[in-house]
Design an enzyme around this catalytic site. Sequence first.
Site, PDB file in Angstrom:
ATOM      1  N   CYS A 154       1.859  -7.157  -1.176  1.00 18.85           N
ATOM      2  CA  CYS A 154       0.493  -7.628  -1.401  1.00 18.85           C
ATOM      3  C   CYS A 154       0.092  -7.440  -2.858  1.00 18.85           C
ATOM      4  O   CYS A 154      -0.256  -6.334  -3.280  1.00 18.85           O
ATOM      5  CB  CYS A 154      -0.466  -6.870  -0.480  1.00 18.85           C
ATOM      6  N   CYS A 162      -3.508  -6.389  -3.536  1.00 24.93           N
ATOM      7  CA  CYS A 162      -3.789  -4.985  -3.209  1.00 24.93           C
ATOM      8  C   CYS A 162      -3.217  -4.046  -4.271  1.00 24.93           C
ATOM      9  O   CYS A 162      -3.863  -3.075  -4.652  1.00 24.93           O
ATOM     10  CB  CYS A 162      -3.137  -4.568  -1.894  1.00 24.93           C
ATOM     11  N   ASP A 163      -1.993  -4.301  -4.681  1.00 23.19           N
ATOM     12  CA  ASP A 163      -1.267  -3.293  -5.457  1.00 23.19           C
ATOM     13  C   ASP A 163      -1.049  -3.667  -6.921  1.00 23.19           C
ATOM     14  O   ASP A 163      -0.554  -2.852  -7.701  1.00 23.19           O
ATOM     15  CB  ASP A 163       0.100  -3.033  -4.800  1.00 23.19           C
TER      16      ASP A 163
END
Lengths: 102, 305
Positions: B130, B133-134
């Site tokens: 992701c 997200c990261d």
Amino acid sequence: MAAVVVTSANFEAEVLKADKPVIVDFWASWCGPCKMLSPVIEDIADTEDSVKVASVNVDDEMGLASQYGISSIPTLLVFKGGQLVNQSVGVIGRDEILALAK
Amino acid sequence: MTDIIIVGAGPAGLTAAIYAQRAGRKAVVFEASVYGGQIVNTPEIENYPAIKKISGYEFAQTLYEQAKDLGAEIKMERVVGIKDGGSVKTVVTDKGEYECRAVILATGAKNRPLGLENEKALIGKGVSYCATCDGMFFRGKTVAVAGGGNTAVEDAFFLSNYCEKVYLIHRRDEFRAHEREVEKLRAKENVEFVLNKNVTALREDGGRLCAVEVTDKNTNEKQELSVAGLFVAIGQSPDNTAFENVASLADGGYIKAGEDCLTGTDGIFTAGDCRTKAVRQLTTAASDGAAAALAASGYIDSMDI
Ligand SMILES: Cc1cc2nc3c(=O)[nH]c(=O)nc-3n(C[C@H](O)[C@H](O)[C@H](O)COP(=O)(O)OP(=O)(O)OC[C@H]3O[C@@H](n4cnc5c(N)ncnc54)[C@H](O)[C@@H]3O)c2cc1C
């Protein structure tokens, strides 16, 4: 007791020098899964006397996040006697979280 | 005994719970990880009718509360199998066994891994599924994205705004992604296309990813790229192997079923991304949830006659 908000300034005192195992929750406000984990973490903070619970907002504390090699959140780190003893990435249940600190 | 047990608290499973409760049935939903399913990581949803914009987290949270308020029970347990005793089904979880009259399989799909040996161990240590997200943890670093679809191309674009350099590794020389998006990416100076190559090994240093090995599909030539992060975006895959005794699976592991959400086994229904279908979206997951719950409710009625 609610989770203690930890920064690079109080990390040593609150986490490394704590007298019981510490579960540290690395999170951010834009992270959906983190928001799902938070209530579980707060519940552990409120009900479990055997562990201490701390939270690190990675947006404010990028230094701490990179020091501990965080590259995905939520990440939980568990410290005992100043040593990192366990870690886990992603959302997990209450039992699994407590098992990390056993 | 519970009327309907639903496996998976994603959009399909929670919608099924809403329809089951409103049809006067007692529904229990089992969830192995996080309620809300795949959508919780998505920053913005802009294609769900009558909701102009909502975050995946808020969507999941609202749906969860809606199902709960209607009386559905959501249990955080992984379902590991189903015993079909005809009019009574036994759902086996990692914590116990539960009897019910009908089952709805709504297990969704997960990010497909590359399938490399140390991939799982490196999740959160350089390997991610992701980018939104990261990505921020790789600011100023060199990373790679594996894949050739829209997600891969969008991820590479997103990462190119933060990272020093982004390799886009794709096993073909053509993209499934929209041409316009690919062109946008080509214009980025810090993006390098690595085409006709597969990621064949992950190198680690001190327990963290430090490089990926890529192998040319045609020449078999190997090459190593030093990267701090690898974002895997090669699509989704289902996992229904635990339910093969009650539902037949198509190639790729999806449960064979049409719009009626019937599996071919009496009293076993399916909904959402886990079944064979052309469009895997929130709207179609919700639609299946409704169809499956009403079919399950009708099945229970027919058993009572
Ligand atoms: C990055 C991304 C962005 C997206 N953006 C959009 C968008 O903008 N608009 C849109 O319409 N769609 C979007 N989608 C697609 C959408 O998320 C899916 O179509 C939808 O989530 C499918 O719902 P589902 O309930 O069928 O499956 P899932 O969401 O996959 O939920 C299935 C649930 O079942 C659980 N489960 C699986 N096996 C078991 C078991 N054995 N026991 C217990 N629980 C189990 C899983 O943990 C999961 O929570 C996106 C998907 C991704 C990955």
